[in-house]
Write an enzyme that holds these catalytic residues in place. Sequence first.
Site, PDB file in Angstrom:
ATOM      1  N   GLU A  25      -6.336  -7.803  -0.579  1.00 28.40           N
ATOM      2  CA  GLU A  25      -6.667  -7.942   0.718  1.00 28.40           C
ATOM      3  C   GLU A  25      -8.207  -7.646   0.610  1.00 28.40           C
ATOM      4  O   GLU A  25      -8.727  -6.523   0.711  1.00 28.40           O
ATOM      5  CB  GLU A  25      -6.119  -6.755   1.517  1.00 28.40           C
ATOM      6  CG  GLU A  25      -4.642  -7.222   1.952  1.00 28.40           C
ATOM      7  CD  GLU A  25      -4.046  -5.994   2.738  1.00 28.40           C
ATOM      8  OE1 GLU A  25      -4.696  -5.490   3.564  1.00 28.40           O
ATOM      9  OE2 GLU A  25      -2.854  -5.703   2.858  1.00 28.40           O
ATOM     10  N   GLU A  38       0.853  -1.333  -0.086  1.00 26.98           N
ATOM     11  CA  GLU A  38      -0.143  -0.058   0.078  1.00 26.98           C
ATOM     12  C   GLU A  38       0.848   1.178  -0.007  1.00 26.98           C
ATOM     13  O   GLU A  38       0.684   2.341   0.955  1.00 26.98           O
ATOM     14  CB  GLU A  38      -0.829  -0.031   1.104  1.00 26.98           C
ATOM     15  CG  GLU A  38      -1.988  -0.876   1.092  1.00 26.98           C
ATOM     16  CD  GLU A  38      -2.970  -0.657   2.211  1.00 26.98           C
ATOM     17  OE1 GLU A  38      -2.794  -0.176   3.293  1.00 26.98           O
ATOM     18  OE2 GLU A  38      -4.395  -1.272   1.918  1.00 26.98           O
TER      19      GLU A  38
HETATM   20  C1  GLA Z   1      -3.702  -2.628   4.917  1.00 25.97           C
HETATM   21  C2  GLA Z   1      -2.481  -3.342   5.134  1.00 25.97           C
HETATM   22  C3  GLA Z   1      -2.570  -4.665   6.027  1.00 25.97           C
HETATM   23  C4  GLA Z   1      -3.307  -4.335   7.257  1.00 25.97           C
HETATM   24  C5  GLA Z   1      -4.673  -3.871   6.970  1.00 25.97           C
HETATM   25  C6  GLA Z   1      -5.724  -3.701   7.975  1.00 25.97           C
HETATM   26  O1  GLA Z   1      -4.634  -3.229   4.027  1.00 25.97           O
HETATM   27  O2  GLA Z   1      -2.079  -3.509   3.974  1.00 25.97           O
HETATM   28  O3  GLA Z   1      -1.249  -5.098   6.185  1.00 25.97           O
HETATM   29  O4  GLA Z   1      -2.709  -3.506   8.073  1.00 25.97           O
HETATM   30  O5  GLA Z   1      -4.822  -2.844   6.171  1.00 25.97           O
HETATM   31  O6  GLA Z   1      -5.824  -4.891   8.914  1.00 25.97           O
END
Ligand code: GLA
Length: 592
Positions: A238, A161
Amino acid sequence: MRTPALTTSSDGFLLHDEPFRIISGAMHYFRIHPDLWADRLRKARLMGLNTVETYVPWNLHQPDPEGPLVLDGLLDLPRYLDLAKAEGLHVLLRPGPYICAEWDGGGLPAWLTSDPDIRLRTSDPRFTDAFDRYLDILLPPLLPHMAAAGGSIIAVQVENEYGAYGDDTAYLKHVEQALRSRGVEELLFTCDQAASPKHLAAGSLPGVLSTATFGGKVEESLRKLREHQPEGPLMCSEFWIGWFDHWGGPHHARSAEDAAADLDRLLSAGASVNIYMFHGGTNFAFTNGANHHHTYAPTITSYDYDAALTESGDPGPKYHAFREVIARHAAVPEEAAPAPSPKLPLTTVELDRRAPLLPHAETLGEPVVKAENPLTMDELGQHSGYALYRTTLPEAGDGLLHFSGGVGDRAQVFVDGAPVGVLERERREESLPVRVPHAGATLDVLVENMGGVNYGPRIGSPKGLLGPVTFNGTALHGWDCHRLPLAGDLDAVPFAPADTTPITVPAFHHGTFEVETPADTFLALPGWTKGQAWINGFHLGRYWSRGPQQTLYVPGPVLRPGTNELVLLELHATTAPRARLTDTPDLGPVNP
Ligand code: GLA
């Protein structure tokens, strides 16, 4: 370079040239007892997953910049990859450098983040050189596990991210090249929050597949990903089906029906998915992270995440609902869905021996560091656990003790060994009124690192006492700084039989209990306040009556037939020196 096993077409993935849809689940090997990896992987396959995804935590694999790679026990990633392969599962690998994941420092090693000059997650060569040196030792044992070499890893993520953090494309390019030049031939991808086209743009690299992270608004999120990337597979890297909790906050849950309906939407749209989390596991020992959006908020010990498999590896409602949904879109194994594992019979543990912490700090800690003003934990070369700061108060009387710079993250203050107050970073507390009974009284400040920030610009913010301490405006000098990482065994704790007088100072408590057949259990600590728990030397993690979590998961393999040992470090007091092992977790009341 050879053609990777996994490639992309105009609208999907191909695996060895055949159309392929990734149906993956996230599960972090470092949050699961290694004796249970095979069990969890089997359950992943039985739910209908063809792939599992994991981050790789740099901070644990390279705790010392000059030291060797740590690759054993809970960190034996090659073994985990072998087990995945044996189960017929592919693997998506997310080696960072940054992993977020509610993990201490977002996985960046504290020896790196504690240097305020280094611009983290940028092309600052002090950052990229450190990452390159890590990849030099991390990748050789992993390359045999790449699909190109017949292994299970079919794709590797670049950063995490990144668009939510920065826009240094040269840095992203560096991470890509660092992987490629060390022999990674598999498909590379980035992931960014679908909600923000800006993030998707800033976190992407030409020639590297963009994927999106989201938990709902499926059609809209996929549309945004498609607008950003007109061709290629749509992948939700995700798919958030639950969430994590902070101490003092609610327990998050999401209904199985709601999550399953969104999974169905994703699969019906032809997208690939990584369910975050399929199985969350536990932030054992001192591994949890923290958020700091306006206020500091440390993450709890459990990473149950309201996932498909519970923290103890049992299929929850989502497991069955997802299996049904997946069966509508792909072949699901015909074997029966797994049943919950047996649990230990209810057991009471009397903690009948104890040892106060403050008088024994010297024996239990590492050599004392003497300093004019208190040093931060990082300056003390310590990156987790506790530090005890001791000096004398020159004058008697009532006054204000002021901690300039605040505390990282929670400080308990004692005058002549008696508790006089607590200061918390999350409440921005920096001063405490105290009564000093006589000139020359001893001031002790026990500071707990509650977990390194894992998201946003505050990663690496310091721990311990963060500046000079004054009493009524006069600086206190001449500090003994005791490092208490509590990372090794606790054999040096001088336990003695406890008498019946309750104590209200930090102390270790010890008890034994008998086990016939080891099995999973949950440690309940009614009446206790806050501290750490170990069973047979295995550090289960932090407990706190503030909740929401009220029990700690004890993996069965930690127990042994016969006599077992429970040790608690209780920082405050208990109503009764007794603990319970129960068959049901209590993660606290769910948010309304
Ligand atoms: C983001 C991050 C993950 C995690 C999620 C929340 O997507 O990439 O590593 O922190 O948020 O659980």
